[in-house]
Design a protein around this motif. Structure first.
Motif, short mmCIF file in Angstrom:
data_model
loop_
_atom_site.label_atom_id
_atom_site.label_comp_id
_atom_site.label_asym_id
_atom_site.label_seq_id
_atom_site.Cartn_x
_atom_site.Cartn_y
_atom_site.Cartn_z
N CYS A 46 3.53 -8.70 -12.49
CA CYS A 46 3.93 -10.08 -12.79
C CYS A 46 4.07 -10.37 -14.29
CB CYS A 46 2.91 -11.05 -12.21
SG CYS A 46 2.82 -11.03 -10.41
N SER A 77 3.13 -24.03 -14.18
CA SER A 77 2.65 -25.19 -13.45
C SER A 77 2.22 -26.21 -14.50
CB SER A 77 1.44 -24.80 -12.59
OG SER A 77 0.38 -24.37 -13.42
N GLN A 100 -8.93 -19.71 -10.60
CA GLN A 100 -8.92 -21.12 -10.19
C GLN A 100 -10.10 -21.93 -10.74
OE1 GLN A 100 -6.37 -22.69 -8.70
NE2 GLN A 100 -5.24 -20.76 -8.78
N GLN A 105 -5.84 -25.24 -9.80
CA GLN A 105 -4.47 -25.49 -9.33
C GLN A 105 -3.40 -24.72 -10.10
OE1 GLN A 105 -4.21 -27.60 -6.60
NE2 GLN A 105 -6.43 -27.71 -6.76
N ARG A 107 -0.91 -21.57 -10.94
CA ARG A 107 -0.13 -20.85 -9.92
C ARG A 107 -0.27 -19.34 -9.99
NH1 ARG A 107 4.41 -24.71 -10.20
NH2 ARG A 107 5.32 -23.37 -11.79
N ILE A 109 -1.48 -16.27 -8.63
CA ILE A 109 -2.12 -15.86 -7.39
C ILE A 109 -2.74 -14.49 -7.63
CG2 ILE A 109 -1.79 -15.45 -4.92
CD1 ILE A 109 -1.04 -18.28 -5.87
N PHE A 110 -4.01 -14.48 -7.91
CA PHE A 110 -4.67 -13.21 -8.19
C PHE A 110 -6.13 -13.32 -7.78
CE2 PHE A 110 -6.37 -9.76 -10.89
CZ PHE A 110 -5.51 -8.75 -10.49
#
Ligand code: HEC
Length: 131
Positions: A46, A77, A100, A105, A107, A109-110
């Motif tokens: 990513c 985000s 998180q 919130q 973004r 994703i890990f």
């Protein structure tokens, strides 16, 4: 196949983008650097390791000392863009421990990296290449 790749790599300069920095480290730091490099493998799906490409995530070059959401043109985000977090060894460690918690919130994703030593190696590695 692996043998062919290794052969091609050793014959080409610039195949390992980190060979110069690694050469400047003492042996124990070099081991730590290599452990961190391995721990960083999933990041590169990513994040562009050394260039400026906008992938699923922003490039991380020059990360240390920046405020979260620092890459111009990347569609962050609003949580990441407006976060006051400043990136250093401590905040990066906390972010990777659970993305998180530090910036709710956001973004990325890990999965949380639960192993403190693996995180420390990764943070060390990024400290070397992104300072
Ligand atoms: C599945 C894709 C993905 C993976 C894997 C991933 N990231 Fe991210 N990362 C993102 C996205 C997307 C953002 C931006 C999130 C937002 O805007 O909320 C981000 C943001 C970041 C930021 C904040 C950068 C800034 O501009 O302030 C850091 C630091 C970071 N990632 C580090 C890492 C590290 C280190 C790894 C590997 C351990 C990793 N990421 C793995 C997608 C990913």
């Amino acid at each position: 196949m692996l043998g062919v790749c290794l052969l091609a790599c050793s014959a080409l300069t610039g195949c390992d983008p980190f060979s110069d920095v690694r050469a400047g480290l003492n042996p124990s730091d070099r081991e730590r650097f290599d452990r961190g490099l391995r721990a960083a493998t999933p990041c590169w799906s990513c994040h562009d390791p050394t260039g400026d490409a906008l992938k699923i995530g922003p490039p991380l070059r020059g990360l240390f000392g920046q405020t979260a959401g620092f890459v111009k043109g990347f569609p962050y985000s609003s949580e990441m863009r407006e976060s006051p977090v400043e990136w250093d060894e401590n905040t990066l460690d906390r972010f990777l421990a659970n993305p998180q918690w530090l910036i709710p919130q956001n973004r990325m994703i890990f999965a949380p990296m639960t192993d403190a030593r693996t995180r420390a190696d990764l943070v060390f590695f990024m400290g070397v290449i992104y300072r």
